[in-house]
Design an enzyme around this catalytic site. Structure first.
Site, PDB file in Angstrom:
ATOM      1  N   LYS A   1     -10.135   5.914   4.851  1.00 54.28           N
ATOM      2  CA  LYS A   1     -11.467   5.452   5.255  1.00 54.28           C
ATOM      3  C   LYS A   1     -12.561   6.020   4.352  1.00 54.28           C
ATOM      4  O   LYS A   1     -13.477   5.307   3.952  1.00 54.28           O
ATOM      5  CB  LYS A   1     -11.729   5.837   6.723  1.00 54.28           C
TER       6      LYS A   1
ATOM      7  N   ILE B   1     -12.870  -0.797  -0.639  1.00 53.81           N
ATOM      8  CA  ILE B   1     -12.211  -1.286  -1.857  1.00 53.81           C
ATOM      9  C   ILE B   1     -12.377  -0.189  -2.906  1.00 53.81           C
ATOM     10  O   ILE B   1     -13.483   0.294  -3.121  1.00 53.81           O
ATOM     11  CB  ILE B   1     -12.877  -2.599  -2.310  1.00 53.81           C
TER      12      ILE B   1
ATOM     13  N   CYS C   1     -12.793   0.071   8.689  1.00 56.31           N
ATOM     14  CA  CYS C   1     -11.998  -0.386   7.541  1.00 56.31           C
ATOM     15  C   CYS C   1     -12.167   0.547   6.353  1.00 56.31           C
ATOM     16  O   CYS C   1     -13.271   1.000   6.058  1.00 56.31           O
ATOM     17  CB  CYS C   1     -12.451  -1.777   7.101  1.00 56.31           C
TER      18      CYS C   1
ATOM     19  N   CYS D   1       0.824  -1.216   0.000  1.00 53.78           N
ATOM     20  CA  CYS D   1       0.000   0.000   0.000  1.00 53.78           C
ATOM     21  C   CYS D   1       0.851   1.257   0.000  1.00 53.78           C
ATOM     22  O   CYS D   1       0.318   2.360  -0.086  1.00 53.78           O
ATOM     23  CB  CYS D   1      -0.946  -0.003   1.198  1.00 53.78           C
TER      24      CYS D   1
ATOM     25  N   HIS E   1      -9.083   3.883  -0.880  1.00 55.90           N
ATOM     26  CA  HIS E   1      -7.713   3.380  -0.795  1.00 55.90           C
ATOM     27  C   HIS E   1      -7.402   2.461  -1.967  1.00 55.90           C
ATOM     28  O   HIS E   1      -7.308   1.245  -1.802  1.00 55.90           O
ATOM     29  CB  HIS E   1      -7.538   2.666   0.545  1.00 55.90           C
TER      30      HIS E   1
END
Ligand SMILES: [Zn+2]
Lengths: 138, 422
Positions: free
Chosen positions: B364, B246, B243, B95, B368
């Site tokens: 968030k 996607i 989390c 990442c 990402h």
């Protein structure tokens, strides 16, 4: 003890034989799990196999609802989560391992510091046979 | 022994930055996304710029190989942007891939090898199912974690239990981070989520009413976030709202040698400190409430810049999971160990707070797309430092020092970059 290389492959073969093995530096006594070829403390390469007691306590954990495919194949999913954690071994090092014998549906019932004992989970057959390191509350 | 202090041999400045919209785009591929970012970057160069002057490029991409079955993204992006036949290199640090692209550009300019380079990143994830993405990302955990059944959220879940146990914090403290990020979300037009937690609660109530179901009567955000129907567990204590999503997206920056910067813009942003560290898996890391790679990266970047945590006015940090934001703001020295969760509870990391964190909405809310995240964080710092962040501009302060922290994998790679407006 026979001389197997201090490798991940050897480590997993020992797990298949229900043995939880690390390497120990002959020079300074440091223990490594999984085994290391090089001692990070004193840079010696003089290692020996060391069987761990398989005792420790829970240092961290998680209860996973969406797992990787091999866990899904074992029947785990959103309705049936599993627990995996970090165990601080009696010898000092930590290891990541699946945590058995706890209620992953009630994560707050699982307590850091719980004394644990090693267990070997044999899964799959033939070419697919694998052994997973696990711990369970004493 | 080697000297501990790192130096940038020749000054490097950012003179342009762009990012695509972040989100899930079934009708866009990686080239479309990178084109969006590249166009904005070109337009952002105040005094104009001919892309034929780009001498080399670095493109961060974690795993389009897995996500869309195409590897070797360097030449594809170089072809798209007209950089062919000049050099392009793909960088991979999970990442943190596009921060590593920036790092290579930084070293190349600092060394004198090039004067004008492009650094960026791209990732296209949403064409996979959640299960496939979870498995794809899990490729960047340590092998031992993988065998133990860990996923990405699982590793961060375990870190959260260790943090809770050590400092007496709980899920309610992580929720403060989520609520704060979602407060910034509506102010970022390029972000994936543009709603506050309140907005999402109202939407959920309206949906229940419409379906004739029982309408939830949550008293506040935390009551909703404690409700597993609103916020189901993913890897306890990580729930859906802990989390990042996607995402698909791309971002890029134009980097030039310091002595050329003013020919591109009167308002360049200088890279004054950079550090990168590596880390081990959960079993071997020295602490379960800190990333050793962060500490290394921070020490290098502060040492290089001569700055201290107190000098940094705001930062974008890698909040792939809520607990990660908490660990980073402590590791980077913005708050003391075990103090971060209290500071967050007191609002210190909000836009109006003493130390604004993730004004972009963070991973968030902004999204990402992993390979694009590093240079997208820099895009936010570029905007804030130049006073161009629009509605989400940090209020009432003259900004001149900002920073980005980017994490790869489960802490195997961490970077820290400090930027200055002069
Ligand atoms: Zn030794």
């Amino acid at each position: 003890m026979e001389e197997r290389p201090f490798s991940d492959i050897s480590y997993r073969k020992y797990l298949d034989e229900d043995k939880f093995m690390g390497s120990r530096c002959r020079k300074c006594g440091q223990i490594y799990v999984p085994p290391r070829r090089f001692c990070l403390e004193c840079r010696s390469e003089d290692m020996e196999w060391h069987e761990l007691k398989g005792e420790g306590e829970l240092a961290a954990y998680t209860c996973i609802s969406i797992g990787p495919s091999f866990m899904i194949e074992e029947g785990y999913d959103r309705k049936n989560p599993y627990c995996t954690g970090v165990v601080t071994l009696a010898e000092g090092p930590r290891m990541v391992a699946r945590i058995e014998g706890v209620d992953a549906r009630d994560p707050e019932s699982i307590k850091i510091g719980t004394p644990m004992k090693v267990e070997f989970l044999h899964r799959g057959e033939g070419d697919k046979a694998r052994t997973f390191l696990a711990f369970r509350p004493l | 022994m080697m000297s501990g202090k790192r130096k940038i041999g020749r000054g490097v400045a950012i003179v342009g930055a762009g990012m695509s919209n972040f989100g899930m785009f079934p009708d866009k591929d990686s080239k479309d996304l990178f084109a969006e970012a590249f166009s904005e970057m070109l337009a952002s160069v105040d005094k104009g710029f001919d892309p034929a002057d780009i001498q080399a490029a670095w493109i961060g991409n974690f795993s389009n190989d897995f996500f869309v079955h195409q590897a070797h993204w360097g030449p594809i992006i170089a072809d798209l942007t007209g950089i062919v036949p000049r050099a392009v290199t793909r960088t991979e640090g999970a990442c943190a891939s596009s921060t590593l692209a920036m790092r290579d550009g930084l070293m190349a300019i600092a060394s004198g090898m090039y004067d004008i380079v492009l650094a960026g990143g791209v990732e296209e994830m949403s064409k996979c199912t959640t299960e496939e993405v979870t498995e794809g990302l899990a490729l960047a955990t340590s092998p031992y974690e993988g065998e133990a059944g860990y996923t990405f959220p699982g590793v961060f879940g375990a870190l959260a239990t260790a943090y809770f146990h050590k400092y007496g914090a709980g899920r309610e403290h992580l929720m403060n981070i989520t609520i704060k990020s979602h407060e910034n979300a509506p102010l970022n037009p390029k972000g994936q989520f543009k709603q506050t937690i309140r907005d999402l609660m109202e939407a959920r109530k309206a949906k229940a009413a419409k379906k004739g179901e029982q309408v939830p009567d949550w008293a506040d955000e935390k009551e909703a976030l404690f409700d597993p129907r609103f916020n189901p567990p993913v890897a306890w204590p990580m729930h859906l709202y802990d989390c990042c999503p996607i995402s698909d997206g791309a971002s890029c920056i134009l980097m030039v040698a310091e002595e050329l910067a003013k020919s591109f813009t009167d308002n360049p942003i200088y890279i004054v400190g950079f550090g990168q560290g590596s880390g081990r898996g959960l079993h071997a890391c020295p602490s379960l409430t800190s990333f050793e790679a962060n500490k290394q990266a921070a020490a290098e970047a502060y040492g290089m810049s001569g700055l201290t945590p107190k000098d940094v006015q705001f930062a974008e940090v890698h909040d792939c999971f809520s607990i990660a934001e908490l660990i980073h703001i402590e590791d980077l020295g913005f708050f003391g160990e075990g103090e971060g969760y209290k500071a967050v509870a007191e609002g210190e990391t909000r836009r109006e707070g003493r130390m604004p964190i993730n004004t972009s909405g963070g991973l968030k809310c902004k999204g990402h797309p992993v390979g694009a995240t590093g240079t997208a964080q820099m895009y936010e710092v570029w905007k804030q430092l130049r006073g161009e962040a629009g509605e989400r501009q940090i209020p009432g302060r003259d900004l001149y020092i900002g920073a980005t922290q980017n994490l790869g994998g489960t802490g195997g790679t961490c970077t820290f970059t400090i930027f200055e407006r002069r």
